[in-house]
Design a protein around this motif. Structure first.
Motif, mmCIF file in Angstrom:
data_model
loop_
_atom_site.group_PDB
_atom_site.id
_atom_site.type_symbol
_atom_site.label_atom_id
_atom_site.label_comp_id
_atom_site.label_asym_id
_atom_site.label_seq_id
_atom_site.Cartn_x
_atom_site.Cartn_y
_atom_site.Cartn_z
ATOM 1 N N GLU A 152 -17.481 -11.855 -41.493
ATOM 2 C CA GLU A 152 -18.571 -11.828 -42.466
ATOM 3 C C GLU A 152 -19.099 -10.406 -42.645
ATOM 4 O OE1 GLU A 152 -19.721 -14.310 -44.433
ATOM 5 O OE2 GLU A 152 -18.107 -15.534 -43.592
ATOM 6 N N PRO A 153 -19.557 -10.081 -43.854
ATOM 7 C CA PRO A 153 -20.078 -8.730 -44.098
ATOM 8 C C PRO A 153 -21.370 -8.472 -43.336
ATOM 9 C CG PRO A 153 -20.384 -10.116 -46.029
ATOM 10 C CD PRO A 153 -19.605 -10.918 -45.042
ATOM 11 N N LEU A 154 -21.673 -7.209 -43.141
ATOM 12 C CA LEU A 154 -22.914 -6.792 -42.508
ATOM 13 C C LEU A 154 -24.106 -7.173 -43.384
ATOM 14 C CD1 LEU A 154 -24.198 -5.204 -40.176
ATOM 15 C CD2 LEU A 154 -23.785 -3.113 -41.484
ATOM 16 N N TYR A 155 -23.884 -7.130 -44.705
ATOM 17 C CA TYR A 155 -24.923 -7.454 -45.674
ATOM 18 C C TYR A 155 -24.287 -8.196 -46.834
ATOM 19 C CZ TYR A 155 -27.912 -6.674 -49.753
ATOM 20 O OH TYR A 155 -28.657 -6.844 -50.877
ATOM 21 N N GLN A 156 -24.996 -9.192 -47.377
ATOM 22 C CA GLN A 156 -24.557 -9.829 -48.612
ATOM 23 C C GLN A 156 -25.752 -10.359 -49.373
ATOM 24 O OE1 GLN A 156 -21.768 -12.751 -47.086
ATOM 25 N NE2 GLN A 156 -23.141 -14.407 -47.623
ATOM 26 N N SER A 157 -25.578 -10.463 -50.694
ATOM 27 C CA SER A 157 -26.639 -10.991 -51.540
ATOM 28 C C SER A 157 -25.997 -11.727 -52.707
ATOM 29 C CB SER A 157 -27.537 -9.854 -52.054
ATOM 30 O OG SER A 157 -26.925 -9.172 -53.120
ATOM 31 N N ASP A 158 -26.816 -12.372 -53.525
ATOM 32 C CA ASP A 158 -26.282 -13.046 -54.711
ATOM 33 C C ASP A 158 -26.371 -12.148 -55.953
ATOM 34 O OD1 ASP A 158 -28.984 -13.147 -55.273
ATOM 35 O OD2 ASP A 158 -29.062 -15.317 -55.543
#
Length: 184
Positions: free
Chosen positions: A84-90
């Motif tokens: 999984e990425p360190l950060y994610q958003s929509d």
């Protein structure tokens, strides 16, 4: 006699030049493929999990991948390699980022692999200014491209355009669907 020697030299040069050039190209192509494989084996890649490592990155290498199925494959390949990425958003213009350490026997570089306004890219903190940074970024990009994607399904939005994007991978097939939210 001078004309004969000149003529022989021209015949030898012209007669061999095409074959010599083709052989040189073929040898270079073979060496480049082996060289690329050797480069990938020389490097190790690992995800960094500390969020404070993300400051100072700017775009170093464009992946030449824009919106569409290729961006889904790229993200699925990142999942395969690094989880999984360190950060994610929509937000489609800031969908995710990873910080990846690339190292060899003598050096290490930290890159940010992210999906920004212009699509997937690789960033680097230019203050680091280490030698061979571009070469190591290119090997990272090649490693991602040659990796089979993991299954995932994400929904992101282009708020400026009112678009909803559903993209991902399922059983090695990648998909990308963009819908205008205002028409629903």
């Amino acid at each position: 006699m001078y004309k004969l020697i000149t003529l022989l030299i021209l015949v030898v040069l012209l007669g061999c030049s095409d074959d010599t050039y083709k052989n040189f190209e073929q040898d270079s192509s073979i060496k480049n493929n082996h060289f690329k494989e050797d480069l990938n084996e020389m490097y190790t890649y690992k995800a960094i999990t500390e969020e404070d490592q993300t400051l100072g990155f700017s775009k170093l290498l464009d992946t030449a991948i824009f919106e569409g199925e290729e961006s889904a494959k790229f993200r699925g390949s990142l999942l395969t390699l690094f989880g999984e990425p360190l950060y994610q958003s929509d937000n489609a213009e800031d969908a995710y980022h990873y910080v990846i350490e690339v190292s060899n026997d003598t050096s290490k570089w930290n890159f940010m692999v992210y999906h920004g306004p212009s699509g997937p890219a690789i960033g680097y903190d230019q203050k680091e200014n280490q030698p061979n940074v571009l070469e190591s970024a290119k090997t990272l990009l090649e490693k991602i491209r040659e990796t089979s994607p993991s299954d995932f399904n994400e929904v992101v939005y282009y708020e400026d355009f009112g678009s909803k994007i559903t993209y991902g991978c399922k059983n090695g097939e990648y998909f990308y669907k963009e819908e205008n939210e205002e028409s629903h």
